[in-house]
Design a protein around this motif. Structure first.
Motif, PDB file in Angstrom:
ATOM      1  N   LYS A 156       0.829  -1.208   0.000  1.00  0.00           N
ATOM      2  CA  LYS A 156       0.000   0.000   0.000  1.00  0.00           C
ATOM      3  C   LYS A 156       0.865   1.261   0.000  1.00  0.00           C
ATOM      4  O   LYS A 156       0.594   2.211  -0.742  1.00  0.00           O
ATOM      5  CB  LYS A 156      -0.928   0.009   1.219  1.00  0.00           C
ATOM      6  N   LEU A 160       1.007   4.114  -2.909  1.00  0.00           N
ATOM      7  CA  LEU A 160       0.762   5.528  -2.628  1.00  0.00           C
ATOM      8  C   LEU A 160       1.951   6.388  -3.057  1.00  0.00           C
ATOM      9  O   LEU A 160       1.767   7.467  -3.651  1.00  0.00           O
ATOM     10  CB  LEU A 160       0.482   5.731  -1.136  1.00  0.00           C
ATOM     11  N   LYS A 161       3.143   5.935  -2.774  1.00  0.00           N
ATOM     12  CA  LYS A 161       4.329   6.703  -3.157  1.00  0.00           C
ATOM     13  C   LYS A 161       4.426   6.842  -4.674  1.00  0.00           C
ATOM     14  O   LYS A 161       4.793   7.898  -5.196  1.00  0.00           O
ATOM     15  CB  LYS A 161       5.590   6.021  -2.615  1.00  0.00           C
ATOM     16  N   SER A 163       1.915   6.812  -6.748  1.00  0.00           N
ATOM     17  CA  SER A 163       0.867   7.739  -7.166  1.00  0.00           C
ATOM     18  C   SER A 163       1.295   9.183  -6.910  1.00  0.00           C
ATOM     19  O   SER A 163       1.083  10.072  -7.757  1.00  0.00           O
ATOM     20  CB  SER A 163      -0.422   7.420  -6.409  1.00  0.00           C
ATOM     21  N   ILE A 164       1.911   9.424  -5.730  1.00  0.00           N
ATOM     22  CA  ILE A 164       2.377  10.773  -5.388  1.00  0.00           C
ATOM     23  C   ILE A 164       3.440  11.231  -6.372  1.00  0.00           C
ATOM     24  O   ILE A 164       3.426  12.387  -6.852  1.00  0.00           O
ATOM     25  CB  ILE A 164       2.914  10.801  -3.945  1.00  0.00           C
ATOM     26  N   ILE A 226      -1.635  16.239  -2.951  1.00  0.00           N
ATOM     27  CA  ILE A 226      -1.063  14.986  -2.427  1.00  0.00           C
ATOM     28  C   ILE A 226      -1.159  14.907  -0.911  1.00  0.00           C
ATOM     29  O   ILE A 226      -0.648  13.968  -0.297  1.00  0.00           O
ATOM     30  CB  ILE A 226       0.414  14.825  -2.855  1.00  0.00           C
ATOM     31  N   ASP A 228      -3.627  14.285   1.170  1.00  0.00           N
ATOM     32  CA  ASP A 228      -4.341  13.102   1.672  1.00  0.00           C
ATOM     33  C   ASP A 228      -3.485  11.835   1.529  1.00  0.00           C
ATOM     34  O   ASP A 228      -3.455  10.972   2.425  1.00  0.00           O
ATOM     35  CB  ASP A 228      -5.665  12.930   0.914  1.00  0.00           C
ATOM     36  N   LYS A 229      -2.798  11.744   0.397  1.00  0.00           N
ATOM     37  CA  LYS A 229      -1.967  10.560   0.186  1.00  0.00           C
ATOM     38  C   LYS A 229      -0.777  10.535   1.163  1.00  0.00           C
ATOM     39  O   LYS A 229      -0.398   9.485   1.683  1.00  0.00           O
ATOM     40  CB  LYS A 229      -1.464  10.513  -1.254  1.00  0.00           C
ATOM     41  N   ASN A 230      -0.206  11.709   1.420  1.00  0.00           N
ATOM     42  CA  ASN A 230       0.871  11.798   2.423  1.00  0.00           C
ATOM     43  C   ASN A 230       0.361  11.383   3.791  1.00  0.00           C
ATOM     44  O   ASN A 230       1.056  10.701   4.560  1.00  0.00           O
ATOM     45  CB  ASN A 230       1.434  13.215   2.486  1.00  0.00           C
ATOM     46  N   GLU A 232      -2.100   9.350   4.375  1.00  0.00           N
ATOM     47  CA  GLU A 232      -2.297   7.898   4.359  1.00  0.00           C
ATOM     48  C   GLU A 232      -0.973   7.158   4.601  1.00  0.00           C
ATOM     49  O   GLU A 232      -0.922   6.150   5.311  1.00  0.00           O
ATOM     50  CB  GLU A 232      -2.902   7.476   3.015  1.00  0.00           C
TER      51      GLU A 232
END
Length: 783
Positions: A156, A160-161, A163-164, A226, A228-230, A232
């Motif tokens: 996961k 995420l990384k 995607s960022i 980014i 929200d992704k950070n 997460e």
């Protein structure tokens, strides 16, 4: 009690500790102390002997790695505490080192029962290794796949990384934002992904500012796209840490359950390291295993103090059980103190189960070693040299027993010579009466005279050469030494007038005693030189005798070997003929042949066997004594062997006392008395040589050329032989060897049939056993 500091025992431990591969091993060595229990000492020595025995098999029995895991094991015993990934890696290394040593020693358990038992009584915890392998990699880092949950979390986070990074790269390439970028590099600040913006464009990209550059030209911004992704990722990182703690706690529980095993494994590794360090010291310092005896005896042969690095004069000393004291005399700087320290040090090393740097060391096991050596003057206690000397001796007297050894340097020194001599003599007398072995050094004549008057006091001195005015550092037993003060003063340039006055002030008794000692010293040096010359000659004789015995053994072994091989080859040949002829018989039977033809075939077998038996009998023929004729060069002779048999050969050289006899591939130089002439057919050659105490042997060599056709097909082999003989004819060689082996006999028959058709072949015959026997044919060419 063992007085170790004054004997510089700690310095020896420092030397040995440097051979250890681990801090634990070094600490173990530095804490080593002598023991007074013989069984304990010999157990430790036997461990060293077993490791030494392994080294003779070129086995370096030393652990690859040793880690101190005691702190880790203590940590896991505390509630909610757990080991780290590095801790697990170090535990695994210890287990692997133990497994490595256990595998090495397994084939040698019968040679190393003590060391072997250490490894037999515990099995490596392979399950722990498997567990650790599943959690940490070979470098000791936690594995990403240490658990299913950890795998999911890492996947996961990775997604995420990725995607960022994709979003942030769009900022670098987008026409709307690329001019705002200071440098197209994705950066992490405060564990969050950011992009570097030019300061003048701050605010052009909506987001959170996390940092500025040192020049204030760059602003590191986390775009809101980014955030929200950070967040997460941060949550997942927390979950990851929690899962890692759980994994390590589970490992810690299993480690704690095996705590005793792991401690024992570490202790064994440290023990092996400790023993191996002693072994390396032993080899580098040419040391021996000390031996212990029940009698109060100290024997040192060729002892070398390990702290003296060059020009060491070996110490030879023997204190037999009848002596209760040893008085050592001699000049200053002659080595008396070093001698005393060496004796005490060797005893302490031996009783610490350490190898002793000597050719031989034997001693009683002493309960204590007391030493009064050097200047112990104490300014704080206002004690003079003499006072400190006497105070220490008093303490020694109160503590020593008949199982002690006492070493006192310069007994009675530091005060008036007459009073000091009287006190020293009284102390020595007291120690003798209590049966305490006491070794002292002294310059005082009163103590020297006391030693000469008592049979249970051994007198020794360190040798001084009056011609060179230099000490030789050699210990002489049975003769008291002179202090040589006048000679040393003269050598150092003291005025002649003062020296003459000194002699006048010396009493007649003192001068007379000194002259006697001087004369004894000169005689001893002369005798020592003669003894040394005799020792050198004796060593030469021993070396020659050793060389002769080795040659004699080699030749005796050769005799047995060749006879055995000859008999084996005869049997193989018989077997070959028997099988061949029996096949012929079966063939005759199958073809309905007559009984007469079968009988004839069996007769052929018997004749073959008789022929070979006669050949063997003739080859090992024993000759009876005959009337001796004059020996001449070229004559066929027989040589007497220690077993009473004779071997044959030809005289190639001779003089009045010695005869050189050539027999096959060997030649020997023997006494004329051991040679008798014989008449034998020129074609016969003897096949075996045996030794005698008065001749030398040297190998002449095999035929200069040989051809090996074993394993080849018949046609290929015959072509090889033909080419080989053609080549031999072009050289000056007149004798060659063809190796065809035994086998079915096909190659041998083919070779012999071919040789019989060659007009350039003078003769051919089977080789002697040492040349290959019936598996080889020697060919002599016509010239």
């Amino acid at each position: 009690m063992f007085e170790l500091r004054v004997l510089e025992y700690d310095k020896i431990l420092e030397i040995i500790s440097k051979y250890s591969i681990s801090r634990l091993g070094r600490d173990r060595i530095l804490k080593l102390e002598p023991k007074s229990n013989r069984e304990t000492i010999e157990l430790e020595l036997n461990k060293l002997k077993e490791i030494y025995r392994l080294s003779n098999y070129n086995i370096d029995f030393v652990p690859p790695v040793i880690n101190d895991i005691y702190p880790m094991l203590k940590k896991v015993s505390i509630t909610n505490s757990y080991v780290t990934d590095i801790d697990l890696h170090r535990i695994r290394q210890n287990i692997k080192s133990f497994t490595f040593l256990r595998k090495i020693i397994k084939p040698y358990l019968k040679y190393c029962p003590i060391i072997g038992s250490m490894f037999k009584n515990i099995s490596p915890p392979y399950d722990l290794v498997d567990m650790i392998n599943g959690v940490v990699d070979e470098q000791g880092n936690l594995r990403d796949d240490a658990s299913e949950k950890l795998i999911g979390i890492n996947e996961k986070i990775k997604s995420l990384k990725k995607s960022i990074e994709k979003i942030l790269k769009n900022y670098f390439s987008s026409p709307e934002t690329k001019d705002f970028i200071q440098e197209p590099t994705i950066t992490i600040k405060n564990d969050r992904y950011v992009i570097p913006l030019k300061h003048s464009y701050m605010g052009k990209v909506p987001g959170v500012v996390h940092a500025h550059s040192g020049s204030n030209q760059t602003v590191f911004v986390e775009p809101f796209t980014i955030t929200d992704k950070n967040n997460e990722i941060k949550i997942l990182e927390k979950e990851k840490e929690k899962e890692i703690r759980r994994i390590l706690r589970d490992c810690s529980v299993r480690i704690h359950a095996r705590e005793n095993e792991l401690k024992l494994i570490q202790d064994i590794l440290v023990e092996i390291d400790f023993i191996h360090a002693k072994l390396r010291f032993m080899k580098d310092y040419q040391s021996v295993f000390p031996e212990f005896i029940n009698e109060r005896t100290v024997i040192i042969e060729e002892g070398r103090h390990p702290l003296i690095k060059s020009n060491v004069v070996p110490l030879n000393l023997k204190i037999d059980k009848e002596y209760r004291a040893v008085v050592i005399t001699g000049p200053n700087t002659g080595g008396k103190t070093v001698l005393l320290k060496t004796i005490g040090l060797f005893i302490c090393m031996a009783q610490s189960a350490l190898p002793v740097p000597a050719n031989n060391f034997r001693s009683q096991v002493f309960k204590s070693v007391f030493a009064e050596i050097g200047d112990e003057q104490s300014i704080e206690q206002s004690l003079s040299t003499f006072s400190a000397h006497i105070k220490h001796i008093k303490d020694i007297i109160n503590s020593a027993t008949s199982d002690s050894i006492v070493l006192i340097d310069e007994l009675g020194a530091g005060t008036d010579p007459i009073e000091g001599g009287a006190i020293g003599t009284a102390i020595l007398d007291h120690m003798r009466e209590r049966n305490i072995l006491t070794l002292v050094t002294t310059h005082l004549s009163m103590i020297k005279m006391y030693a000469l008057e008592h049979r249970d006091v051994l007198v020794a001195s360190v040798q001084f050469n009056p011609k060179t005015l230099r000490p030789t550092y050699r210990v002489v037993l049975g003769i008291p030494g002179r202090s040589n003060a006048l000679e040393i003063a003269e050598m150092l340039g003291l005025q002649r007038d003062i020296l003459n006055r000194t002699k006048l002030y010396m009493g007649e008794k003192e001068r007379s005693f000194d002259n006697v000692l001087k004369r004894l010293s000169e005689m001893e040096i002369t005798l020592s030189k003669k003894e040394n010359d005799l020792s050198v000659k004796n060593r030469e004789i021993e070396e020659k005798l050793k060389d002769f015995n080795q040659k004699n053994k080699i030749l005796s072994d050769m005799e047995l070997f060749y006879k055995s091989r000859f008999e084996r080859e005869v049997e193989e040949l018989l077997s070959s003929y028997r099988k061949k002829l029996e096949r012929a018989i079966h063939s005759v039977v199958r073809n309905s042949a007559s009984k007469e033809s079968i009988k004839k075939a069996k007769s052929t077998i018997e004749k073959t066997k008789e022929f070979l038996k006669e050949y063997e009998k003739e080859a090992f023929k024993v000759y009876s004594d005959e009337k001796k004729e004059e020996i001449k060069t070229g004559m066929d002779v027989k040589v007497r062997t220690p077993a009473g048999k004779w071997v044959r050969g030809t005289v190639s050289e001779m003089d009045e006392k010695k005869v050189t006899v050539r027999a096959g591939l060997l030649k020997m130089v023997v006494s004329v008395d051991d040679v008798d002439p014989i008449e034998i057919p020129p074609s016969e050659k003897e096949i075996k040589i045996v030794n005698k105490a008065n001749y030398d042997v040297e190998t002449i060599g095999r035929p200069s050329m040989s051809c090996d056709i074993r394993g080849k097909r018949f046609e290929e082999a015959m072509l090889e032989v033909e080419r080989f003989l053609d080549k031999a004819l072009l050289t000056s060689i007149d004798r060659v060897l063809i190796i065809h082996g035994l086998g079915t006999g096909a190659l041998r028959e083919g070779v012999w049939n071919y040789l019989g058709s060659c007009n350039f072949v003078s003769k051919y015959y089977y080789a002697r056993p040492e040349e290959g026997g019936f598996g080889c044919t020697i060919v002599e060419l016509k010239r």
